[in-house]
Design a protein around this motif. Structure first.
Motif, PDB file in Angstrom:
ATOM      1  N   LEU A  46       0.915  -1.322   0.024  1.00  0.00           N
ATOM      2  CA  LEU A  46       0.029  -0.106  -0.258  1.00  0.00           C
ATOM      3  C   LEU A  46       0.920   1.693  -0.111  1.00  0.00           C
ATOM      4  O   LEU A  46       0.514   2.125  -0.766  1.00  0.00           O
ATOM      5  CB  LEU A  46      -1.433  -0.564   0.863  1.00  0.00           C
ATOM      6  N   ASP A  47       1.895   1.296   0.696  1.00  0.00           N
ATOM      7  CA  ASP A  47       3.117   2.561   1.019  1.00  0.00           C
ATOM      8  C   ASP A  47       3.140   2.750  -0.379  1.00  0.00           C
ATOM      9  O   ASP A  47       4.055   3.647  -0.468  1.00  0.00           O
ATOM     10  CB  ASP A  47       4.091   2.202   1.810  1.00  0.00           C
ATOM     11  N   PHE A  48       3.655   1.692  -1.372  1.00  0.00           N
ATOM     12  CA  PHE A  48       4.251   2.235  -2.645  1.00  0.00           C
ATOM     13  C   PHE A  48       3.436   2.811  -3.499  1.00  0.00           C
ATOM     14  O   PHE A  48       4.060   3.315  -4.338  1.00  0.00           O
ATOM     15  CB  PHE A  48       4.556   0.927  -3.283  1.00  0.00           C
ATOM     16  N   SER A  49       2.048   2.949  -3.387  1.00  0.00           N
ATOM     17  CA  SER A  49       0.618   3.452  -3.435  1.00  0.00           C
ATOM     18  C   SER A  49      -0.235   4.352  -3.252  1.00  0.00           C
ATOM     19  O   SER A  49      -0.489   5.642  -3.727  1.00  0.00           O
ATOM     20  CB  SER A  49       0.481   2.809  -5.136  1.00  0.00           C
ATOM     21  N   VAL A  50      -0.033   3.985  -1.941  1.00  0.00           N
ATOM     22  CA  VAL A  50      -0.838   5.518  -1.600  1.00  0.00           C
ATOM     23  C   VAL A  50      -0.651   7.044  -1.551  1.00  0.00           C
ATOM     24  O   VAL A  50      -1.527   7.774  -1.877  1.00  0.00           O
ATOM     25  CB  VAL A  50      -1.060   4.965  -0.528  1.00  0.00           C
ATOM     26  N   LEU A  51       1.069   6.946  -1.747  1.00  0.00           N
ATOM     27  CA  LEU A  51       1.447   8.702  -1.859  1.00  0.00           C
ATOM     28  C   LEU A  51       1.098   9.177  -3.518  1.00  0.00           C
ATOM     29  O   LEU A  51       0.684  10.557  -3.201  1.00  0.00           O
ATOM     30  CB  LEU A  51       2.317   8.659  -1.461  1.00  0.00           C
ATOM     31  N   ASN A  52       0.936   8.424  -4.174  1.00  0.00           N
ATOM     32  CA  ASN A  52       1.677   8.969  -5.649  1.00  0.00           C
ATOM     33  C   ASN A  52       0.041  10.328  -6.378  1.00  0.00           C
ATOM     34  O   ASN A  52       0.799  11.194  -6.914  1.00  0.00           O
ATOM     35  CB  ASN A  52       1.474   7.575  -6.779  1.00  0.00           C
ATOM     36  N   VAL A  53      -0.998   9.265  -5.748  1.00  0.00           N
ATOM     37  CA  VAL A  53      -1.557  10.766  -6.303  1.00  0.00           C
ATOM     38  C   VAL A  53      -1.863  11.559  -5.699  1.00  0.00           C
ATOM     39  O   VAL A  53      -2.437  12.985  -6.073  1.00  0.00           O
ATOM     40  CB  VAL A  53      -2.973   9.962  -6.264  1.00  0.00           C
ATOM     41  N   ALA A  54      -0.713  11.705  -4.234  1.00  0.00           N
ATOM     42  CA  ALA A  54      -1.185  12.706  -3.594  1.00  0.00           C
ATOM     43  C   ALA A  54      -0.003  13.745  -3.380  1.00  0.00           C
ATOM     44  O   ALA A  54       0.362  15.179  -3.572  1.00  0.00           O
ATOM     45  CB  ALA A  54      -1.353  12.485  -1.840  1.00  0.00           C
ATOM     46  N   LEU A  55       1.016  13.330  -4.984  1.00  0.00           N
ATOM     47  CA  LEU A  55       1.769  13.934  -4.753  1.00  0.00           C
ATOM     48  C   LEU A  55       2.248  15.815  -4.620  1.00  0.00           C
ATOM     49  O   LEU A  55       2.880  16.280  -4.196  1.00  0.00           O
ATOM     50  CB  LEU A  55       2.877  13.399  -5.612  1.00  0.00           C
ATOM     51  N   PRO A  56       1.254  15.578  -5.955  1.00  0.00           N
ATOM     52  CA  PRO A  56       0.639  17.412  -6.298  1.00  0.00           C
ATOM     53  C   PRO A  56       0.638  18.181  -4.799  1.00  0.00           C
ATOM     54  O   PRO A  56       0.966  19.599  -4.971  1.00  0.00           O
ATOM     55  CB  PRO A  56       0.255  17.930  -7.881  1.00  0.00           C
ATOM     56  N   LYS A  57      -0.173  17.641  -3.920  1.00  0.00           N
ATOM     57  CA  LYS A  57      -1.452  18.362  -2.883  1.00  0.00           C
ATOM     58  C   LYS A  57       0.103  18.881  -1.806  1.00  0.00           C
ATOM     59  O   LYS A  57       0.039  19.001  -1.641  1.00  0.00           O
ATOM     60  CB  LYS A  57      -2.133  17.678  -2.511  1.00  0.00           C
ATOM     61  N   LEU A  58       0.763  17.085  -2.015  1.00  0.00           N
ATOM     62  CA  LEU A  58       2.166  17.447  -0.712  1.00  0.00           C
ATOM     63  C   LEU A  58       2.570  18.027  -1.056  1.00  0.00           C
ATOM     64  O   LEU A  58       3.488  19.247   0.244  1.00  0.00           O
ATOM     65  CB  LEU A  58       2.454  16.278  -0.455  1.00  0.00           C
ATOM     66  N   GLY A  59       3.526  18.755  -3.227  1.00  0.00           N
ATOM     67  CA  GLY A  59       4.110  19.385  -2.645  1.00  0.00           C
ATOM     68  C   GLY A  59       3.906  20.464  -2.251  1.00  0.00           C
ATOM     69  O   GLY A  59       4.595  21.282  -1.936  1.00  0.00           O
ATOM     70  N   ASP A  60       2.462  21.349  -2.734  1.00  0.00           N
ATOM     71  CA  ASP A  60       2.217  22.769  -2.478  1.00  0.00           C
ATOM     72  C   ASP A  60       2.194  23.067  -0.975  1.00  0.00           C
ATOM     73  O   ASP A  60       2.157  23.979  -0.968  1.00  0.00           O
ATOM     74  CB  ASP A  60       0.408  22.984  -3.354  1.00  0.00           C
ATOM     75  N   GLY A 173      -4.123   1.147  -2.888  1.00  0.00           N
ATOM     76  CA  GLY A 173      -3.736   2.416  -2.444  1.00  0.00           C
ATOM     77  C   GLY A 173      -3.475   3.100  -3.500  1.00  0.00           C
ATOM     78  O   GLY A 173      -3.929   4.579  -3.056  1.00  0.00           O
ATOM     79  N   MET A 174      -3.523   3.047  -4.562  1.00  0.00           N
ATOM     80  CA  MET A 174      -4.211   4.065  -5.678  1.00  0.00           C
ATOM     81  C   MET A 174      -5.400   4.328  -5.370  1.00  0.00           C
ATOM     82  O   MET A 174      -5.923   5.858  -5.855  1.00  0.00           O
ATOM     83  CB  MET A 174      -3.824   3.366  -7.417  1.00  0.00           C
ATOM     84  N   VAL A 175      -6.451   4.012  -5.219  1.00  0.00           N
ATOM     85  CA  VAL A 175      -7.792   4.477  -5.205  1.00  0.00           C
ATOM     86  C   VAL A 175      -7.541   5.017  -3.690  1.00  0.00           C
ATOM     87  O   VAL A 175      -8.141   5.863  -3.515  1.00  0.00           O
ATOM     88  CB  VAL A 175      -8.738   3.086  -5.813  1.00  0.00           C
ATOM     89  N   ALA A 176      -7.440   4.388  -2.545  1.00  0.00           N
ATOM     90  CA  ALA A 176      -7.609   5.162  -1.239  1.00  0.00           C
ATOM     91  C   ALA A 176      -6.771   6.237  -0.915  1.00  0.00           C
ATOM     92  O   ALA A 176      -7.403   7.348  -0.815  1.00  0.00           O
ATOM     93  CB  ALA A 176      -7.400   4.183  -0.646  1.00  0.00           C
ATOM     94  N   GLY A 177      -5.579   6.450  -2.288  1.00  0.00           N
ATOM     95  CA  GLY A 177      -4.633   7.216  -2.184  1.00  0.00           C
ATOM     96  C   GLY A 177      -5.926   8.192  -2.494  1.00  0.00           C
ATOM     97  O   GLY A 177      -5.839   9.754  -1.736  1.00  0.00           O
TER      98      GLY A 177
END
Length: 477
Positions: A46-60, A173-177
């Motif tokens: 899960l950790d390999f994928s859950v953060l992927n779609v959140a990267l832009p908001k995390l960066g901001d 992970g991708m969907v839940a993220g």
């Protein structure tokens, strides 16, 4: 080396979904043990994928530039790959259950730190500590599973359940993220991992038996130190050079240091009585060419996922939830491919399946160079990456079988350890090598197209090389 260590991605090959007649029913305790071990492995997947779609908001939120976002992935993958072999050996010597519990504890605490991160440094520190925890959980968890369930139908059934859940881990992970990021913010993705650790950790001590090898192999600390430090140096050099060029002193210094450390690692392993990596085994054609195929399929697909995440959200302006749905389709088809792959391998053989899967992955990534800023591109992205991922999973399963085929039983632990290490290193190096070309280009869309074109070309070239290498080895045999 942790005996019977199996890479999560190859687990489905160990147990096809068609259950053997007369397979024993698992007792209540066995089910609980399996739940604990599978939940821990699922958490890491899960950790390999859950953060992927959140990267832009995390960066901001944390003030991280696009070029720095790849470190959110690399900071986790690098220690998880670099220390995996060392922690597998430590588990053999001092107890796999003990190290498994330590890894769970560290992973949970690191996830909490990442959840509460106040700046990029604290977040990346949490991600790196998560990687260390995962490096302890993965080899010891798989070894505990194979030593708890005896060889035969019981182990096949346990590995089949474990493999299915691990395959679903990436999809979930991708969907839940996407759902969590849209509803609660990117921090909720790290909080989810903290909750997983808090659920599993209290159950594990009373259920898991202690396990260690009676052979007591020597601990190859120099090998682990040199290979980990060498990879760290090279990744830093490549990532920094992509942003600032190769003229900087720190880039040149770490690049040379990384190459020297990896050369020292080869020397150390050639002289070690109990090496982390058996150099004579690497001379086997099936091991060498199979691992090359595995390295490329992992590194290039992780790059595709990374750049498409940026493309979908920053060019097409999709929400995190919508981006998660795109990769959710990819994950569902990957599970379908995992079910079908053993049958394909049974008909055509692992080597032909590996070559064909690599060729399919490269051919299906190639149309992504046609992506543009229009909304229709989301359908192209969804279809191409989903179908390419089906070939990708076929390559994952077949490369694991190719590497371990013909290896004596007493060396299977070393062979499967190489399979696991290839997976982790592949995930680690792909984004720094190619992904940064997209994040550091003046315009994102041309950078994405360039990365995808190079990605497809590398995979297709590797398919040709692996085909020639394995064919020449077979003709000599």
């Amino acid at each position: 080396m942790a005996i019977d260590t199996t890479t999560p991605s190859t687990a489905p090959s160990a147990a096809p979904t068609d259950e053997l007649p007369g397979a024993p029913r698992l007792s209540t305790r066995d089910r609980l043990v399996l739940f604990v071990l599978c939940a821990a492995q699922f958490m890491v997947a899960l950790d390999f994928s859950v953060l992927n779609v959140a990267l832009p908001k995390l960066g901001d939120d944390l003030g991280m530039s696009r070029s720095a976002l790849q470190w959110a992935v690399t900071a986790f993958a690098l220690p998880s790959g670099g220390f995996l072999l060392l922690f597998g050996r430590i588990g053999d010597l001092y107890g796999r259950r003990r190290l498994f519990l330590a890894g769970l504890t560290l992973f949970g605490a690191a996830s909490l730190l990442a959840t509460l991160a106040w700046d990029p440094a604290s977040f990346l520190a949490g991600r790196a500590l998560q990687g260390l925890g995962a490096a302890a959980i993965v080899p010891t968890g798989m070894s505990l599973l194979t030593t708890t369930f005896p060889e035969g139908p019981a182990r096949d059934r346990a590995l089949g359940i474990s493999g299915t859940l691990l395959s679903l881990g990436f999809t979930v992970g991708m969907v839940a993220g996407g759902v969590l990021t849209d509803a609660l913010g990117w921090r909720s993705t790290m909080a989810l991992l903290t909750v997983f650790a808090l659920v599993v950790l209290p159950l594990a001590p009373g259920l898991l038996p202690e396990s260690r090898t009676p052979l007591r192999p020597r601990l190859d600390v120099p090998g682990a130190v040199t290979v980990t430090a060498g990879l760290l140096s090279l990744i830093y050099a490549l990532s920094t050079a992509a942003d600032h060029g190769f003229g900087r002193a720190d880039v040149l210094t770490t690049l040379v240091a990384g190459l020297l450390l990896l050369a020292a690692f080869a020397v150390v392993e050639s002289r070690s009585a109990a090496p982390l990596v058996s150099l004579p085994m690497l001379r086997r054609r099936t091991v060498a060419w199979g691992n090359l195929g595995g390295l490329v399929t992992f590194s290039m697909m992780s790059t595709v996922v990374f750049v498409l995440t940026l493309y979908l959200q920053e060019i097409l302006r999709l929400s995190a939830f919508e981006t998660g749905l795109v990769f959710g389709v990819q994950g569902v088809l990957s599970v379908v491919a995992g079910t079908a792959a053993p049958k394909v391998i049974g008909r055509f053989g692992a080597r032909r399946t590996l070559v064909g899967s690599l060729a399919g992955q490269g051919a299906l990534v190639a149309p992504l160079v046609l992506l543009d800023a229009h909304s229709w591109s989301v359908w192209l992205a969804t279809a191409a990456v989903s179908l390419a991922s089906m070939c990708h999973l076929g390559a994952i399963i077949s490369y694991g079988l190719t590497v371990t085929s013909g290896v004596p039983d007493e060396e299977q632990g070393l062979a499967t350890g190489l399979v696991t290490s290839t997976q982790q290193v592949g995930i680690t190096v792909g984004i720094p090598l190619l992904g940064v070309l997209a994040t550091t280009s003046g315009h994102l869309l041309p950078g994405v197209r360039t990365v995808l074109a190079l990605d497809a070309a590398i995979v297709l070239a590797t398919a040709v090389l692996v085909a020639l290498g394995l064919r020449r080895g077979r003709s000599r045999a």
